[in-house]
Design a protein around this motif. Structure first.
Motif, PDB file in Angstrom:
ATOM      1  N   TYR A 184      24.981  55.492 -22.439  1.00  0.00           N
ATOM      2  CA  TYR A 184      25.760  56.660 -22.850  1.00  0.00           C
ATOM      3  C   TYR A 184      24.877  57.708 -23.534  1.00  0.00           C
ATOM      4  O   TYR A 184      24.064  57.360 -24.409  1.00  0.00           O
ATOM      5  CB  TYR A 184      26.898  56.242 -23.777  1.00  0.00           C
ATOM      6  N   GLU A 185      25.075  58.945 -23.155  1.00  0.00           N
ATOM      7  CA  GLU A 185      24.286  60.045 -23.703  1.00  0.00           C
ATOM      8  C   GLU A 185      24.439  60.142 -25.222  1.00  0.00           C
ATOM      9  O   GLU A 185      23.495  60.452 -25.937  1.00  0.00           O
ATOM     10  CB  GLU A 185      24.704  61.362 -23.039  1.00  0.00           C
ATOM     11  N   ARG A 186      25.639  59.856 -25.718  1.00  0.00           N
ATOM     12  CA  ARG A 186      25.908  60.000 -27.157  1.00  0.00           C
ATOM     13  C   ARG A 186      25.171  58.967 -28.007  1.00  0.00           C
ATOM     14  O   ARG A 186      25.060  59.143 -29.221  1.00  0.00           O
ATOM     15  CB  ARG A 186      27.411  59.872 -27.421  1.00  0.00           C
ATOM     16  N   ALA A 187      24.663  57.907 -27.387  1.00  0.00           N
ATOM     17  CA  ALA A 187      24.031  56.815 -28.136  1.00  0.00           C
ATOM     18  C   ALA A 187      22.564  57.115 -28.416  1.00  0.00           C
ATOM     19  O   ALA A 187      21.681  56.263 -28.247  1.00  0.00           O
ATOM     20  CB  ALA A 187      24.179  55.506 -27.373  1.00  0.00           C
ATOM     21  N   LYS A 191      19.402  54.393 -28.606  1.00  0.00           N
ATOM     22  CA  LYS A 191      18.356  54.488 -27.580  1.00  0.00           C
ATOM     23  C   LYS A 191      16.988  54.708 -28.216  1.00  0.00           C
ATOM     24  O   LYS A 191      15.980  54.153 -27.758  1.00  0.00           O
ATOM     25  CB  LYS A 191      18.688  55.604 -26.580  1.00  0.00           C
ATOM     26  N   MET A 192      16.939  55.515 -29.271  1.00  0.00           N
ATOM     27  CA  MET A 192      15.677  55.744 -29.971  1.00  0.00           C
ATOM     28  C   MET A 192      15.153  54.437 -30.560  1.00  0.00           C
ATOM     29  O   MET A 192      13.968  54.119 -30.456  1.00  0.00           O
ATOM     30  CB  MET A 192      15.883  56.789 -31.069  1.00  0.00           C
ATOM     31  N   VAL A 193      16.056  53.667 -31.177  1.00  0.00           N
ATOM     32  CA  VAL A 193      15.657  52.390 -31.774  1.00  0.00           C
ATOM     33  C   VAL A 193      15.131  51.438 -30.701  1.00  0.00           C
ATOM     34  O   VAL A 193      14.051  50.853 -30.843  1.00  0.00           O
ATOM     35  CB  VAL A 193      16.847  51.753 -32.529  1.00  0.00           C
ATOM     36  N   THR A 206      25.633  41.948 -21.060  1.00  0.00           N
ATOM     37  CA  THR A 206      26.736  42.836 -20.662  1.00  0.00           C
ATOM     38  C   THR A 206      27.913  42.766 -21.631  1.00  0.00           C
ATOM     39  O   THR A 206      28.666  43.733 -21.753  1.00  0.00           O
ATOM     40  CB  THR A 206      27.277  42.470 -19.268  1.00  0.00           C
ATOM     41  N   ASP A 207      28.130  41.635 -22.279  1.00  0.00           N
ATOM     42  CA  ASP A 207      29.338  41.382 -23.072  1.00  0.00           C
ATOM     43  C   ASP A 207      30.577  41.473 -22.186  1.00  0.00           C
ATOM     44  O   ASP A 207      31.681  41.747 -22.659  1.00  0.00           O
ATOM     45  CB  ASP A 207      29.468  42.340 -24.262  1.00  0.00           C
ATOM     46  N   ALA A 208      30.407  41.278 -20.881  1.00  0.00           N
ATOM     47  CA  ALA A 208      31.531  41.315 -19.942  1.00  0.00           C
ATOM     48  C   ALA A 208      32.606  40.319 -20.396  1.00  0.00           C
ATOM     49  O   ALA A 208      32.274  39.243 -20.899  1.00  0.00           O
ATOM     50  CB  ALA A 208      31.039  40.958 -18.543  1.00  0.00           C
ATOM     51  N   PRO A 209      33.881  40.733 -20.242  1.00  0.00           N
ATOM     52  CA  PRO A 209      34.410  41.911 -19.532  1.00  0.00           C
ATOM     53  C   PRO A 209      34.521  43.176 -20.389  1.00  0.00           C
ATOM     54  O   PRO A 209      35.129  44.154 -19.958  1.00  0.00           O
ATOM     55  CB  PRO A 209      35.811  41.436 -19.115  1.00  0.00           C
ATOM     56  N   ASP A 210      33.941  43.167 -21.596  1.00  0.00           N
ATOM     57  CA  ASP A 210      33.987  44.351 -22.471  1.00  0.00           C
ATOM     58  C   ASP A 210      32.719  45.191 -22.304  1.00  0.00           C
ATOM     59  O   ASP A 210      31.815  44.842 -21.557  1.00  0.00           O
ATOM     60  CB  ASP A 210      34.144  43.918 -23.935  1.00  0.00           C
ATOM     61  N   MET A 211      32.657  46.282 -23.049  1.00  0.00           N
ATOM     62  CA  MET A 211      31.496  47.173 -23.120  1.00  0.00           C
ATOM     63  C   MET A 211      31.001  47.654 -21.754  1.00  0.00           C
ATOM     64  O   MET A 211      29.866  47.389 -21.351  1.00  0.00           O
ATOM     65  CB  MET A 211      30.350  46.476 -23.874  1.00  0.00           C
ATOM     66  N   PRO A 212      31.836  48.380 -21.000  1.00  0.00           N
ATOM     67  CA  PRO A 212      31.420  48.854 -19.676  1.00  0.00           C
ATOM     68  C   PRO A 212      30.241  49.815 -19.743  1.00  0.00           C
ATOM     69  O   PRO A 212      30.057  50.543 -20.721  1.00  0.00           O
ATOM     70  CB  PRO A 212      32.667  49.568 -19.140  1.00  0.00           C
ATOM     71  N   VAL A 213      29.453  49.808 -18.692  1.00  0.00           N
ATOM     72  CA  VAL A 213      28.330  50.732 -18.549  1.00  0.00           C
ATOM     73  C   VAL A 213      28.881  52.116 -18.190  1.00  0.00           C
ATOM     74  O   VAL A 213      29.946  52.235 -17.573  1.00  0.00           O
ATOM     75  CB  VAL A 213      27.376  50.215 -17.446  1.00  0.00           C
ATOM     76  N   PHE A 214      28.160  53.160 -18.590  1.00  0.00           N
ATOM     77  CA  PHE A 214      28.579  54.525 -18.259  1.00  0.00           C
ATOM     78  C   PHE A 214      28.787  54.659 -16.752  1.00  0.00           C
ATOM     79  O   PHE A 214      27.980  54.197 -15.947  1.00  0.00           O
ATOM     80  CB  PHE A 214      27.529  55.540 -18.716  1.00  0.00           C
TER      81      PHE A 214
END
Length: 258
Positions: A184-187, A191-193, A206-214
């Motif tokens: 996600y762009e907002r993260a 992403k820097m970390v 993935t933490d599937a079925p949660d936390m979908p990819v953009f």
């Protein structure tokens, strides 16, 4: 170029995977995902994750009590967990999902801390790594880990803290779990970390079925999306994709002994 992946955190006993395991496992294989680590949330699904691991060669599991799934029977559950871990569990590769979650102001921090502490002690006793859920609680988790010092370390699942906190976990022998949030762009902060961490301290999950990819918002997340998370990781790292793939795979097999 083909890459090989492990999903280090997938709730494969949840819907939509339940009763559709074969088709979803084929889907993951088609994307280069060879192995899944399936953590539990409390006693309600310990048998399910164990059954999956013994039914499918590519699945390993973890036993634990998630801070948001602590019930009024947590003391008896901890006793049952002790008994299970004392038995033969050759595909049980970690204690988890466990940890602290102080997101909600009404959280019973004292009970969470007690349950987490006892699981850390079990990890130390059985020489197993920990799969740790930490939300709004990194400093408290760090404090407890410094006291108990579990030798096998573990992974901080779905990490979104500061670079300083990440490095403190790494100094204690822990890996950092990287999931779909980096797509996600907002993260920007996360992403820097992740871009600055040692590559040999990163796991993909993935933490599937949660936390979908953009791009897949509103859909159930699936373990084959590890490939997408890897692609986003490669965009923020300086190393070649082959190096990233091989290193992260090795990190995961080393941590879980698989």
């Amino acid at each position: 170029m083909a890459f090989t992946f492990i999903d280090s955190h997938c709730h494969f006993d949840f819907d939509p995977f339940k009763d559709n395991e074969v088709s979803y496992l084929q889907m993951t294989k088609d994307k280069g995902v060879t192995t899944l680590v399936v953590p539990s949330v409390n006693q309600s699904n310990w048998n399910q994750v164990s059954r999956l691991a013994h039914q499918f060669d590519e699945i390993y599991y973890a036993l634990g009590i998630h801070p948001l799934f602590i019930t009024s029977s947590y003391e008896k559950e901890l006793e049952s967990l002790v008994e299970l871990l004392d038995g033969e569990n050759n595909k049980c590769v970690a204690i988890g999902e466990c940890g602290l979650d102080f997101w909600h102001p009404e959280s019973d921090k004292e009970i969470q801390f007690s349950v987490f502490r006892q699981q850390c002690l079990l990890a130390k006793k059985h020489q197993l790594p920990l799969i740790i859920h930490s939300r709004k609680s990194h400093d408290m988790v760090l404090k407890l880990l410094r006291v108990i010092q579990p030798e096998r370390g573990g992974v901080i699942h779905g990490f979104s803290g500061s670079l300083q906190q990440a490095n403190q976990f790494i100094e204690l022998g822990f890996y950092i779990g990287v999931g779909g949030v980096i797509s996600y762009e907002r993260a920007k902060k996360t992403k820097m970390v992740i871009s600055q961490l040692p590559l040999d301290k990163i796991l993909l999950e993935t933490d599937a079925p949660d936390m979908p990819v953009f791009g897949f918002q509103g859909e159930k997340n699936t373990p084959d999306k590890v490939q997408k998370i890897f692609e986003h990781l490669s965009l923020i790292r300086k190393e070649p994709m082959q190096t990233i793939s091989e290193t992260v795979y090795k990190n995961t097999t080393s941590l879980f002994g698989i």
